[in-house]
Design a protein around this motif. Structure first.
Motif, PDB file in Angstrom:
ATOM      1  N   LEU A   1      38.104 -25.254   5.144  1.00 18.02           N
ATOM      2  CA  LEU A   1      38.315 -25.303   6.664  1.00 18.02           C
ATOM      3  C   LEU A   1      37.524 -25.975   7.272  1.00 18.02           C
ATOM      4  O   LEU A   1      37.770 -26.837   8.379  1.00 18.02           O
ATOM      5  CB  LEU A   1      38.530 -23.662   7.080  1.00 18.02           C
ATOM      6  CG  LEU A   1      38.763 -23.632   8.674  1.00 18.02           C
ATOM      7  CD1 LEU A   1      39.963 -24.444   8.935  1.00 18.02           C
ATOM      8  CD2 LEU A   1      39.249 -22.152   8.924  1.00 18.02           C
ATOM      9  N   ALA A   2      35.935 -25.682   7.139  1.00 17.30           N
ATOM     10  CA  ALA A   2      35.065 -26.395   7.796  1.00 17.30           C
ATOM     11  C   ALA A   2      35.019 -28.024   7.815  1.00 17.30           C
ATOM     12  O   ALA A   2      35.006 -28.686   8.776  1.00 17.30           O
ATOM     13  CB  ALA A   2      33.572 -25.979   7.432  1.00 17.30           C
ATOM     14  N   PHE A   3      35.419 -28.341   6.503  1.00 21.86           N
ATOM     15  CA  PHE A   3      35.576 -29.729   6.260  1.00 21.86           C
ATOM     16  C   PHE A   3      36.820 -30.439   7.081  1.00 21.86           C
ATOM     17  O   PHE A   3      36.707 -31.505   7.601  1.00 21.86           O
ATOM     18  CB  PHE A   3      35.865 -30.117   4.615  1.00 21.86           C
ATOM     19  CG  PHE A   3      36.017 -31.597   4.290  1.00 21.86           C
ATOM     20  CD1 PHE A   3      34.837 -32.251   4.348  1.00 21.86           C
ATOM     21  CD2 PHE A   3      36.920 -32.125   3.586  1.00 21.86           C
ATOM     22  CE1 PHE A   3      34.978 -33.627   4.324  1.00 21.86           C
ATOM     23  CE2 PHE A   3      37.021 -33.535   3.517  1.00 21.86           C
ATOM     24  CZ  PHE A   3      35.991 -34.275   3.530  1.00 21.86           C
ATOM     25  N   ALA A   4      38.083 -29.752   6.914  1.00 23.26           N
ATOM     26  CA  ALA A   4      38.989 -30.296   7.771  1.00 23.26           C
ATOM     27  C   ALA A   4      38.631 -30.211   9.422  1.00 23.26           C
ATOM     28  O   ALA A   4      38.993 -31.184   9.982  1.00 23.26           O
ATOM     29  CB  ALA A   4      40.296 -29.302   7.634  1.00 23.26           C
TER      30      ALA A   4
ATOM     31  N   PHE B   1      44.490 -30.427  -2.457  1.00 23.46           N
ATOM     32  CA  PHE B   1      44.978 -31.836  -2.266  1.00 23.46           C
ATOM     33  C   PHE B   1      44.745 -32.531  -1.076  1.00 23.46           C
ATOM     34  O   PHE B   1      44.206 -33.775  -1.009  1.00 23.46           O
ATOM     35  CB  PHE B   1      46.449 -31.731  -2.776  1.00 23.46           C
ATOM     36  CG  PHE B   1      47.111 -33.142  -2.800  1.00 23.46           C
ATOM     37  CD1 PHE B   1      47.160 -33.736  -4.136  1.00 23.46           C
ATOM     38  CD2 PHE B   1      47.668 -33.708  -1.825  1.00 23.46           C
ATOM     39  CE1 PHE B   1      47.753 -34.940  -4.072  1.00 23.46           C
ATOM     40  CE2 PHE B   1      48.669 -34.912  -2.113  1.00 23.46           C
ATOM     41  CZ  PHE B   1      48.409 -35.674  -3.340  1.00 23.46           C
ATOM     42  N   THR B   2      45.056 -31.758   0.118  1.00 21.98           N
ATOM     43  CA  THR B   2      44.697 -32.420   1.457  1.00 21.98           C
ATOM     44  C   THR B   2      43.391 -32.631   1.599  1.00 21.98           C
ATOM     45  O   THR B   2      42.992 -33.729   2.308  1.00 21.98           O
ATOM     46  CB  THR B   2      45.383 -31.167   2.446  1.00 21.98           C
ATOM     47  OG1 THR B   2      44.808 -29.870   2.160  1.00 21.98           O
ATOM     48  CG2 THR B   2      46.782 -31.339   2.663  1.00 21.98           C
ATOM     49  N   SER B   3      42.468 -31.818   1.171  1.00 20.48           N
ATOM     50  CA  SER B   3      41.036 -31.832   1.311  1.00 20.48           C
ATOM     51  C   SER B   3      40.529 -33.109   0.584  1.00 20.48           C
ATOM     52  O   SER B   3      39.662 -33.995   1.271  1.00 20.48           O
ATOM     53  CB  SER B   3      40.292 -30.859   0.958  1.00 20.48           C
ATOM     54  OG  SER B   3      40.672 -29.561   1.635  1.00 20.48           O
ATOM     55  N   ILE B   4      41.058 -33.285  -0.639  1.00 23.50           N
ATOM     56  CA  ILE B   4      40.640 -34.397  -1.095  1.00 23.50           C
ATOM     57  C   ILE B   4      41.475 -35.715  -0.528  1.00 23.50           C
ATOM     58  O   ILE B   4      40.672 -36.855  -0.557  1.00 23.50           O
ATOM     59  CB  ILE B   4      41.209 -34.506  -2.788  1.00 23.50           C
ATOM     60  CG1 ILE B   4      40.288 -33.481  -3.455  1.00 23.50           C
ATOM     61  CG2 ILE B   4      41.034 -36.039  -3.281  1.00 23.50           C
ATOM     62  CD1 ILE B   4      41.183 -32.995  -4.618  1.00 23.50           C
ATOM     63  N   ALA B   5      42.413 -35.571   0.025  1.00 22.10           N
ATOM     64  CA  ALA B   5      43.192 -36.675   0.846  1.00 22.10           C
ATOM     65  C   ALA B   5      42.091 -37.413   1.833  1.00 22.10           C
ATOM     66  O   ALA B   5      42.005 -38.437   2.357  1.00 22.10           O
ATOM     67  CB  ALA B   5      44.449 -36.606   1.137  1.00 22.10           C
ATOM     68  N   VAL B   6      41.738 -36.240   2.612  1.00 16.35           N
ATOM     69  CA  VAL B   6      40.788 -36.394   3.769  1.00 16.35           C
ATOM     70  C   VAL B   6      39.653 -37.187   3.510  1.00 16.35           C
ATOM     71  O   VAL B   6      39.252 -38.021   4.088  1.00 16.35           O
ATOM     72  CB  VAL B   6      40.446 -34.953   4.562  1.00 16.35           C
ATOM     73  CG1 VAL B   6      39.463 -35.139   5.720  1.00 16.35           C
ATOM     74  CG2 VAL B   6      41.671 -34.252   5.160  1.00 16.35           C
ATOM     75  N   LEU B   7      39.117 -36.760   2.440  1.00 16.37           N
ATOM     76  CA  LEU B   7      37.826 -37.426   1.859  1.00 16.37           C
ATOM     77  C   LEU B   7      38.106 -39.025   1.427  1.00 16.37           C
ATOM     78  O   LEU B   7      37.280 -40.018   1.667  1.00 16.37           O
ATOM     79  CB  LEU B   7      36.905 -36.793   0.588  1.00 16.37           C
ATOM     80  CG  LEU B   7      35.801 -37.126   0.460  1.00 16.37           C
ATOM     81  CD1 LEU B   7      34.775 -36.998   1.609  1.00 16.37           C
ATOM     82  CD2 LEU B   7      35.207 -36.223  -0.878  1.00 16.37           C
ATOM     83  N   LEU B   8      39.226 -38.962   0.597  1.00 14.97           N
ATOM     84  CA  LEU B   8      39.379 -40.091  -0.237  1.00 14.97           C
ATOM     85  C   LEU B   8      39.769 -41.355   0.654  1.00 14.97           C
ATOM     86  O   LEU B   8      39.310 -42.382   0.839  1.00 14.97           O
ATOM     87  CB  LEU B   8      40.487 -40.171  -1.021  1.00 14.97           C
ATOM     88  CG  LEU B   8      40.478 -39.703  -2.602  1.00 14.97           C
ATOM     89  CD1 LEU B   8      41.531 -39.758  -3.104  1.00 14.97           C
ATOM     90  CD2 LEU B   8      39.178 -40.670  -2.964  1.00 14.97           C
ATOM     91  N   PHE B   9      40.694 -40.927   1.972  1.00 15.29           N
ATOM     92  CA  PHE B   9      41.146 -41.896   2.841  1.00 15.29           C
ATOM     93  C   PHE B   9      39.915 -42.048   3.823  1.00 15.29           C
ATOM     94  O   PHE B   9      39.916 -43.297   4.576  1.00 15.29           O
ATOM     95  CB  PHE B   9      42.401 -41.485   3.575  1.00 15.29           C
ATOM     96  CG  PHE B   9      43.500 -41.405   2.897  1.00 15.29           C
ATOM     97  CD1 PHE B   9      43.790 -42.398   2.144  1.00 15.29           C
ATOM     98  CD2 PHE B   9      44.254 -40.318   3.072  1.00 15.29           C
ATOM     99  CE1 PHE B   9      45.038 -42.236   1.257  1.00 15.29           C
ATOM    100  CE2 PHE B   9      45.655 -40.108   2.189  1.00 15.29           C
ATOM    101  CZ  PHE B   9      45.782 -41.176   1.386  1.00 15.29           C
TER     102      PHE B   9
END
Lengths: 101, 508
Positions: free
Chosen positions: B398-401, B478-486
């Motif tokens: 949540l913090a990362f998002a 999956f969404t957290s990884i997408a946030v980081l990857l993109f």
């Protein structure tokens, strides 16, 4: 009857509908006002289709879609209004204010 | 004229999704094991995804990278397919993340899934609309199931209230939108956004100047555009048509809020881009500044009001209004550049990239909130206190998002804002970019406040660990990884956004 008459009629009905949505307190009358707005648009569309020499069909087609979708919308609307009535014993929109801020 | 097999192929992702919705509802009657029904729904989504991918390949091979079906009512280009794939991806993740939450609906769980699918069918049709009739029908197909979904918690007055509010405001906005369509039809004699053949011209080709000096050169078009903008403004939750957003987000079941925030908003931006760029692209100089002003007001109102919120769902509701403002910056930037010989797609690319990143980071935030509030039953910011100790994984994600929503590197939120503000500066809207950056700083206050509460405040009373179930954890990861990857490698998403933007520009 010219096109202008139909446009004035449509604009007047639409304005009445907007007034009804803003001023009416009963949820049922608010929904009827929305129907009035949609049908005001239909008058406009059908009139333009009749006076349009280039494309006479499109206006009629979308009017039929509007009527159909409005029927579906009413079915859904009254299910929710019934739910509201059972929960509170009234369908007064002024009292629908649990959430604010 | 008639219906051809090509028409069916072009609409196959939507047909497959609608069929899947019916299959899930029927299968639920026959099967006792609800996990199997969820499995069928998730795996079944691979069918529309496969059709959408095959359409992308098919369109990619064409010289004129676009195909029209149903006599021009449906346009399939990479712009439309970009959104189809985005929406289908959102659908898979929302299903996985909301499984635990929707368990409370018991025997209505499959109806919930079915309604979400029907709404997604309408949303997928929206970016592919070739005329205004399709826009209207798709918009209603998307909205009506959302009304039912918002009111799905029958025993909660808040939920019924959310449903009624969405219904009334969506009805009014549809009527206003239709009035705008009628006026555009009156002025141009057609409702086509894209012209399928020379004998059937589009609105763009039929625009005529009757009153020189007036914006759009025509009274009916001017009034029509104002009404269309108001109608779409509701779907975008653009100020001053945003008042429904926080109430509906707070009252509706949280997975529905997530779906509304991400899927509904993406499709609404897609249709705004399609209508304003394809049908009204030639007169963009007249509406560009309007979008710029609305963008500035929308993000400022969203961010300033969000500061005062104590309910997490409501706060995220205001946050989505602010993000709609950032994306409107990109819409305005498109316009200023239209007709330029330079890179006219800069604004569209930035909006499409932002939408992709926004989907990832907002879903991550909503999924974490779904998982946490479903266990704790407390939707206030204060209720998140001590979460850093109670549930390090959920709190961390949540913090990362939230860091990404603020726009801090190395996340996709930062890249998205970079592209949008870059587009604004390149099109002469430097003042808008400055307002955007100031707004990002303001937003840091309430986003990072949640992080502070989670890590620095001790839990009130109940300090048991909180955890999400397996499907929700997968979706969240999956969404957290997408946030980081993109955020680190934006190239992949950027290339897809470029292809989509090029396809949209071509329809001009």
């Amino acid at each position: 009857m010219t096109l202008v008459h139909f446009q004035l009629l449509s604009a007047a009905l639409f304005a009445l509908g907007v007034y009804g949505v803003l001023a009416r307190r009963s949820a049922v009358l608010v929904l009827i006002s929305i129907e009035l707005m949609l049908n005001a648009v239909n008058v406009n569309l059908v009139a333009w289709a009749a006076y349009n020499h280039f494309d006479k069909v499109t206006g009629l087609v979308i009017a039929v879609f509007v009527i159909t979708v409005a029927a579906a919308e009413v079915a859904l609307a009254f299910a929710i209004v019934l739910r509201l009535y059972r929960a509170r014993g009234s369908v007064n929109v002024d009292e629908i204010d649990i959430m604010r801020g | 004229m008639g219906l051809t097999s090509t028409d069916i192929y072009l609409i196959s992702p939507e047909l497959a999704l609608a069929g899947l919705a019916l299959a899930v509802v029927l299968l639920d009657l026959a099967l006792k094991n609800k996990t199997v029904v969820l499995g069928v729904a998730v795996v079944g989504l691979l069918v529309p995804i496969a059709f959408a991918v095959s359409l992308w390949v098919r369109v990619d091979g064409l010289v004129f990278a676009r195909e029209t079906g149903f006599n021009g009512s449906l346009v399939i280009d990479q712009f439309a397919i970009f959104f189809k794939l985005l929406l289908l991806g959102i659908l898979v993740l929302v299903l996985l993340a909301s499984n635990e939450y929707t368990g409370r609906f018991r025997r209505y769980q499959a109806e919930f899934t079915g309604l979400v699918f029907f709404s997604a069918t309408g949303l997928m049709l929206l970016p592919a609309a070739g005329d205004l009739i399709t826009v209207y029908v798709a918009l209603e197909l998307a909205s009506l199931p959302i009304v039912a979904l918002a009111a799905f918690l029958k025993m909660q007055a808040r939920s019924t209230e959310a449903g009624l509010k969405y219904l009334v405001l969506s009805g009014v906005s549809s009527a206003v939108l239709l009035y705008g369509f009628a006026l555009l039809y009156a002025a141009t004699g057609t409702m086509r956004i894209v012209s399928p053949s020379a004998a059937e011209p589009s609105i763009a080709q039929m625009l005529t100047v009757t009153h020189a000096g007036l914006p759009f050169g025509n009274v009916a078009v001017l009034a029509g555009v104002v009404l269309v903008l108001a109608g779409f403004g509701f779907k975008l939750s653009m100020v001053p048509f945003q008042m429904w957003t926080p109430d509906v987000y707070e009252g509706a079941p949280t997975p529905v809020s997530a779906f509304l925030a991400v899927a509904s908003k993406s499709a609404a931006f897609a249709v705004v881009l399609r209508v304003f760029y394809s049908a009204l692209g030639d007169v963009s100089a007249d509406w560009s500044l309007v979008f710029a002003a609305l963008a500035a007001v929308t993000m400022s109102v969203g961010n300033l009001v969000a500061i005062a919120q104590s309910n997490v769902k409501r706060l995220l509701g205001y946050s989505t209004i602010a993000h709609a403002g950032y994306m409107l910056v990109g819409v305005a930037a498109i316009a200023a550049r239209a007709g330029d010989a330079g890179d006219g797609s800069l604004g569209i690319v930035s909006v499409l990239f932002y939408l992709g990143g926004y989907a990832a980071m907002n879903l991550a935030a909503f999924f974490a909130v779904i998982a946490i509030t479903n266990r704790t039953g407390n939707e206030t910011v204060r209720g998140l206190a001590g979460l850093g100790q109670r549930s390090p994984l959920l709190a961390g994600m949540l913090a990362f998002a939230l860091v990404s929503l603020t726009g801090i590197p190395p996340t996709v939120g930062f890249m998205g804002k970079l592209f949008v503000f870059n587009a604004a500066i390149n099109t002469g809207y430097t003042w808008l970019a400055v307002i955007g950056v100031i707004n990002s700083v303001v937003s840091a206050y309430y986003y990072l406040n949640i992080v502070r509460v989670m890590y620095l405040q001790p839990a009130d009373g109940d300090a048991r660990p909180v955890s999400a179930n397996a499907p929700a954890t997968v979706a969240l990861a999956f969404t957290s990884i997408a946030v980081l990857l993109f955020g680190l490698w934006p190239t992949g998403l950027l290339d897809a956004a470029r292809a989509a933007a090029t396809a949209l520009l071509q329809t001009l």
